[in-house]
Design an enzyme around this catalytic site. Sequence first.
Site, PDB file in Angstrom:
ATOM      1  N   ASP A   1       0.874  -1.168   0.000  1.00  0.00           N
ATOM      2  CA  ASP A   1       0.000   0.000   0.000  1.00  0.00           C
ATOM      3  C   ASP A   1       0.913   1.221   0.000  1.00  0.00           C
ATOM      4  O   ASP A   1       1.360   1.685   1.046  1.00  0.00           O
ATOM      5  CB  ASP A   1      -0.889  -0.034   1.247  1.00  0.00           C
ATOM      6  CG  ASP A   1      -1.967   1.024   1.223  1.00  0.00           C
ATOM      7  OD1 ASP A   1      -1.735   2.089   0.627  1.00  0.00           O
ATOM      8  OD2 ASP A   1      -3.038   0.806   1.810  1.00  0.00           O
ATOM      9  N   ILE A   2       1.197   1.713  -1.195  1.00  0.00           N
ATOM     10  CA  ILE A   2       2.225   2.747  -1.357  1.00  0.00           C
ATOM     11  C   ILE A   2       1.554   4.125  -1.365  1.00  0.00           C
ATOM     12  O   ILE A   2       0.817   4.467  -2.283  1.00  0.00           O
ATOM     13  CB  ILE A   2       3.096   2.478  -2.613  1.00  0.00           C
ATOM     14  CG1 ILE A   2       4.203   3.506  -2.744  1.00  0.00           C
ATOM     15  CG2 ILE A   2       2.275   2.328  -3.866  1.00  0.00           C
ATOM     16  CD1 ILE A   2       5.286   3.122  -3.745  1.00  0.00           C
ATOM     17  N   GLU A   3       1.818   4.878  -0.301  1.00  0.00           N
ATOM     18  CA  GLU A   3       1.174   6.170  -0.102  1.00  0.00           C
ATOM     19  C   GLU A   3       2.187   7.200   0.394  1.00  0.00           C
ATOM     20  O   GLU A   3       3.339   6.887   0.671  1.00  0.00           O
ATOM     21  CB  GLU A   3       0.036   6.049   0.917  1.00  0.00           C
ATOM     22  CG  GLU A   3      -1.067   5.089   0.533  1.00  0.00           C
ATOM     23  CD  GLU A   3      -2.242   5.165   1.500  1.00  0.00           C
ATOM     24  OE1 GLU A   3      -2.773   6.271   1.692  1.00  0.00           O
ATOM     25  OE2 GLU A   3      -2.625   4.123   2.062  1.00  0.00           O
ATOM     26  N   ALA A   4       1.712   8.438   0.511  1.00  0.00           N
ATOM     27  CA  ALA A   4       2.476   9.538   1.111  1.00  0.00           C
ATOM     28  C   ALA A   4       3.857   9.661   0.458  1.00  0.00           C
ATOM     29  O   ALA A   4       3.980   9.590  -0.762  1.00  0.00           O
ATOM     30  CB  ALA A   4       2.576   9.341   2.623  1.00  0.00           C
TER      31      ALA A   4
END
Length: 324
Positions: free
Chosen positions: A144-147
């Site tokens: 879950d690749i975020e920010a």
Amino acid sequence: MTGLVAGVVVALAPLPLPAGATTTTGVATVAAPSMAVAPYEYFGWGNPQSPTSVMSATGIKFFTLAFMLSDGGCNPRWDGSRPLTGGNDQAKINAIRNAGGDVIVSFGGWSGDKLGEKCSSAPALAGAYQKVINAYHLKAIDIDIEASEFSNGTVRKRVIDALKIVKTGNAGIKTFITFGTTPGGPDSTGVDLIKKGAAAGLDNDGWTIMPFDFGGHSGTMGAASVSAADGLKKAVKNAYGYSDTVAYSKIGISSMNGKTDEDDETVTLADFRTILAYAQQHHIARLTFWSINRDRPCGSGSDADSCSGVSQSAYAYTKVFAQY
């Protein structure tokens, strides 16, 4: 099967069914991919429900467990602090498996220290992923690749290259990459991530968008989710050169049930049914949501991490997606 050739009845070999297909009446039906429906549950906060109780109430068998983070270095810990094995998280995983289910472990999320940033190279990052895979004999992982992990091009490439190493070293493992989107599909950063995957030759099993937190749009969240998924399919098709059918089979949708992080944005049960119909029509790789913890009405003192903010029965959202 039989056929008539020059007046003689001959036996014909049965036609092979498509992968994942079943038949009870002679008509093939294509089933959803294994572990396609694995809603997120997080055990660190949000008053988590017993996963085995969720299984009994809804019929789901699989969970995406969030989040695996960095302990400050290139070493995985649940939420960055709880032990990888031997604690409550492992006890819950054991209970799920003893009840006939299984888990996907999700790395990343919005907050906390990300392994993609703390590990200085793709081999080191792959090694951190591998520790978790080995600890739980995982069949699938979710990034879950975020920010800041998502916005940094160097880190995006590191994640892609690490997953390729993982794919090479773990026959049959499924990889999912989950990221934000606009109502029309991935933004330029998301498209770049997919292109990096294609350029590296990563056979990713599911490019998964999170169609919420749009900050304003017209129409329902169901329609916006479908539009975003079509944009994702186009991006994956263009990057990899897939056919439409294959491209659909490589995408996923990770929605959010009820009130989202935006004050004026709500994903309703009707929206979930719209998304379900889309998944059934196109046979997508993944259909999930954030989160089981929130799949219940709010009581006195409840917060946004532990209830949906809408009027509903317990597990109403899970039961919709469980039909896939």
